[in-house]
Design an enzyme around this catalytic site. Sequence first.
Site, PDB file in Angstrom:
ATOM      1  N   ASP A 426      -6.989  38.733  -2.782  1.00 56.19           N
ATOM      2  CA  ASP A 426      -6.617  39.869  -1.932  1.00 56.19           C
ATOM      3  C   ASP A 426      -7.666  40.954  -2.132  1.00 56.19           C
ATOM      4  O   ASP A 426      -8.806  40.676  -2.555  1.00 56.19           O
ATOM      5  CB  ASP A 426      -5.190  40.327  -2.293  1.00 56.19           C
ATOM      6  CG  ASP A 426      -4.474  41.018  -1.150  1.00 56.19           C
ATOM      7  OD1 ASP A 426      -4.754  42.212  -0.937  1.00 56.19           O
ATOM      8  OD2 ASP A 426      -3.652  40.378  -0.470  1.00 56.19           O
ATOM      9  N   ASP A 427      -7.297  42.185  -1.894  1.00 54.96           N
ATOM     10  CA  ASP A 427      -8.215  43.319  -1.976  1.00 54.96           C
ATOM     11  C   ASP A 427      -8.814  43.427  -3.384  1.00 54.96           C
ATOM     12  O   ASP A 427      -8.165  43.106  -4.372  1.00 54.96           O
ATOM     13  CB  ASP A 427      -7.411  44.594  -1.661  1.00 54.96           C
ATOM     14  CG  ASP A 427      -8.276  45.720  -1.170  1.00 54.96           C
ATOM     15  OD1 ASP A 427      -9.498  45.555  -1.119  1.00 54.96           O
ATOM     16  OD2 ASP A 427      -7.709  46.777  -0.825  1.00 54.96           O
ATOM     17  N   ASP A 502      -6.162  43.384   7.063  1.00 60.61           N
ATOM     18  CA  ASP A 502      -5.180  44.428   6.785  1.00 60.61           C
ATOM     19  C   ASP A 502      -5.579  45.745   7.476  1.00 60.61           C
ATOM     20  O   ASP A 502      -6.629  46.317   7.181  1.00 60.61           O
ATOM     21  CB  ASP A 502      -5.134  44.603   5.252  1.00 60.61           C
ATOM     22  CG  ASP A 502      -3.958  45.409   4.800  1.00 60.61           C
ATOM     23  OD1 ASP A 502      -3.260  45.984   5.650  1.00 60.61           O
ATOM     24  OD2 ASP A 502      -3.738  45.475   3.575  1.00 60.61           O
ATOM     25  N   ASP A 565       5.149  46.471   2.464  1.00 60.47           N
ATOM     26  CA  ASP A 565       4.970  45.635   1.275  1.00 60.47           C
ATOM     27  C   ASP A 565       6.290  45.361   0.566  1.00 60.47           C
ATOM     28  O   ASP A 565       7.129  46.245   0.418  1.00 60.47           O
ATOM     29  CB  ASP A 565       4.029  46.329   0.289  1.00 60.47           C
ATOM     30  CG  ASP A 565       2.599  46.296   0.785  1.00 60.47           C
ATOM     31  OD1 ASP A 565       2.384  46.028   1.975  1.00 60.47           O
ATOM     32  OD2 ASP A 565       1.700  46.534  -0.035  1.00 60.47           O
TER      33      ASP A 565
END
Length: 753
Positions: A426-427, A502, A565
Site C-alpha cells: 500500500d502507500d 486512491d 477506512d
Amino acid sequence: MTLRCLLVSLCFPFAAVSLAAVPMAAAAQVDLPHDWKFHTGDDPSWSAPAFDDAGWKTISVGKPWEEEGYANYDGYAWYRVHVVIPSSLKNNSYLKESLRLELGRIDDGDEAFLNGKPVGQNAGKTKDITQGNWNLDRVYTLPLSDPAIHWDEDNVIAVRVYDHGGDGGMYAGKYEVGVTDVNDFARIDENSPFRFRTPGQLRKNISLVSTDPHYVFTGSLSILLEDPANGAILWRKTVPVPSFTPGTPFRYVYNAQLPGGQSYIALYSFRDKKSGKSITASEGVPYILTPRPAATPRINGTAIVGVRPGHPLLYKVAVTGTQPIAYTAADLPSGAILNPTTGVISGKIAAPGTYTVHLGATNHLGKAERDLTIVVGDQISLTPALGWNSWNCWGLSVSDAKVRAAADAMKRSGLINHGWTYINMDDGWERDTRDPKGNVVPNAKFPNMAQMTAYVHSLGLRVGIYSSPGPKTCGGFLGSYQHEAQDARTYAKWGIDYLKYDWCSYGELYPKPTLDDMKKPYQVMAAALAQADRDILFSFCQYGMGDVWTWGGATGGNSWRTTGDITDNWASMSGIGFRQDVCAPYTRPGNFNDPDMLVVGKVGWGPSLHGTHLSPDEQYTHISLWCMLAAPLLIGCDMTQLDDFTLNLLSNDEVLAIDQDPAAKPAQKVSATGDLQVWSRPMADGSLAVGIFNLGNHAAPASISLSTLGLSAPQIVRDCWRQKDIATTADAIVTPHAIPSHGVLLLRLRPAH
Ligand code: GAL
C-alpha cells in the site's frame, strides 16, 4: 502528590492517545449521552456554553455522520452535549489529579471544549485540525482544580470536527467523563494469543503492567471463563499478585479445559489492595471451527481465471494435502504451460476463447481432479481478489523486507494452498521526487522493485502496488497526477499485477467534484493500464463517492471501495458490512464492491501491532459476511504472526468457495428482524449460501422458513464453517444452537434429492 504521566502523550495538554494501552475500567466515570446536538459548518461561538443549540439536529455518536443522514458530507461540523459532572468522581479518587474526557474516535481531526475552554485537539504536528488522525482515541485531560469544570452542575462539551473525505464525525469508541486514578496507570495485557494444545485445552499468558514509577501495585488477580449463552461460569481462578511496577510486570499463565467448538468470554480483574481500585479486561476465547485439511489432495481456490490475449498468465493451482504433490493439467490452451512440481501455470495465450483445463493433483494417498476455466478475453479478475495488503498492519512503514516476508509467510503458512494470490504493498513505497525523466522511483525501503516482484512471482504469487490520481497520496507520498501513462508503464515494467488507486489529494484539485470529475482520473488511469503489456487489476479507492458501484465497472474498475477506512472494532466492521446491500446488486464477474480490507490477526497501521479488537465471533462474522458479499479479501495482518485461530479463519475452503463462486451473483439481505439479519446468495451450482447474523448483545436462536429464502423443495442444510451437513428440512431452518452475540451461522442449502 506529584503529577504523574498517564501515558507520555497525556502530559502534553493537547495530545490524544490510543486507548489500547489504557485500562478498561476507570475508577469512576459518567457515560456521556449517545445523542448529541449537531450542526455542519464552523463558527467559534458554537463552543460557548450559553450558545442556544435547541435548533440543531440530534445525532448519535458512535457512527459516522454518513450513517446519520449526512451522506457524502465532508468539511467542518460541530457536536455539543450537556453533562452533569458529579463531585463524587473526585471524592472517590485516590490520586485526585485530573478530569478525563473520553470522546471516542473522530474522523479526521478535532478540537474539544469544556464550557468554552479548549481542552485538547487532534491535529497532527500542524495544530490545524484538517490534519487530524482519524484512527486515534481522543482522551483529553485537565486538572481537577481547573475552574472550567462545573462540579455538580451542567457542563457543555463542544467538539469541532473536520473531515477531509470519506466517512466523518465522532464515529466510534467510548464517550465518558472520569477522573484519572491510580488504576489508570495499570493495565491487563492480554495481547498474547491463546494456544490450544488439544481441542478445548487452552493456555493463555496475561500480564499486569504498570506505567507509574511512584506506585507499587499489589493485590489479587481473578480469571473467570464464562459461557455467554447462559452466563454460566465454567472455570475460575484467583491468584495473589505480590507486586508489579514499570519494567517488572506480573506474568501469569493459565491452563483451562473447556468443551470445544463454541465461544466463551474470559473476564480478568485485578484489585489493588492499597487504593481499593480495580482494573478489568475481557476478551472472547477463540475457538476453531475449520476442520484440518485432509491428507489426500484437494484442489481449492478460484476455478475461473481471466487473462487478456498475449498477456502473461500466472495461476497457482492451490492444493491441500500431504506434500509432495504432482500436478497435471490436460487441455491447456496453446501458449500456457504447467510446472508439474510447483503447480504454477504460466505463459501467454494468443487466441481469445474459453478453455476448460482438467487439473489433477496426486500424492501418495490419492488424486484430486477439478476443471479450471481460462477465459482469454477483455475481462480479468472474474472472482474477487484473494491476498494480502500491507496497510492495516504496517501503514507507511511498509518495506521490501516486509513484502517479501508476507509472501514467504503466504507460502509457509499454507494459505497459498487455499487460493490466496496477491501480495500488495500500500502507500509508503514511493520516493518524494521523480527522476529527471519524470519516472516514479521507489524510496530507500525498496532497493529494487523489479527484483522484489520477480521474487514474489517465483513463489506463484502476484504483486500489487498503490498510487493516487492526485499530486500526493493520502500518506503524503508522490501520486500519479499528470504522469499516469508513464506510471502505468513503470508498473508494467516492474511486473505489477494490481493497482489500488486512491483519490486522496485529487480532492484538493476538485473540492466539490461533479460525477464527471469523480470519473475522470479513473478513466485516465484505466486507459493508461489498457496500454500495458500485462494485466493489472484496477482497484478504485475513493470511499464510495458518487455511488461508485453504479459506474465503477463502466469506468474500467475491477473493484471499488464502497466506504471509508475500516478499523478493528465491531462498530466499524459491522457498520460497513451490513450496509453493503445497497451496492450488492452491482456485483458481477470482473466487478466487485470492496468494503475494505480484513481486520483479523495482528493489525496496527504500523509500525507497532496489536491483536485485532474484534472478538472471535465478530471475526467469524467479518469473514462470513465479506464472503457472502463476494468482496475482495485482503488480509490486513502481519503474515509472519498468524496464530491458529486466524489461520482457521482464512483457510476454510467451503467458506472461501462462497466468496470465489464463479457466478459472482449478488448477495441479498433477505430479512432483518430485531437483531437477526439473514443474507442469501445464489451459487453457480444451484445451491444457496445463507448467512444468519446476530447483531445483538445476547446469544439468540433463529428459525427461518424456506419460503422466506424463496425455496420450496426439501433442502439439505450444511454448516460451512464446520463443513458438516446438519439437517434436512422441508419447511424451516432451525439453528442447532443459539447464535452467539455478534456471531453467525453460515450455511449452504442444496435440494435433498
Ligand atoms: C486511505 C485508504 C487506505 C490506505 C491509506 C494510505 O485513503 O483508504 O486504505 O490506502 O489511504 O495512505
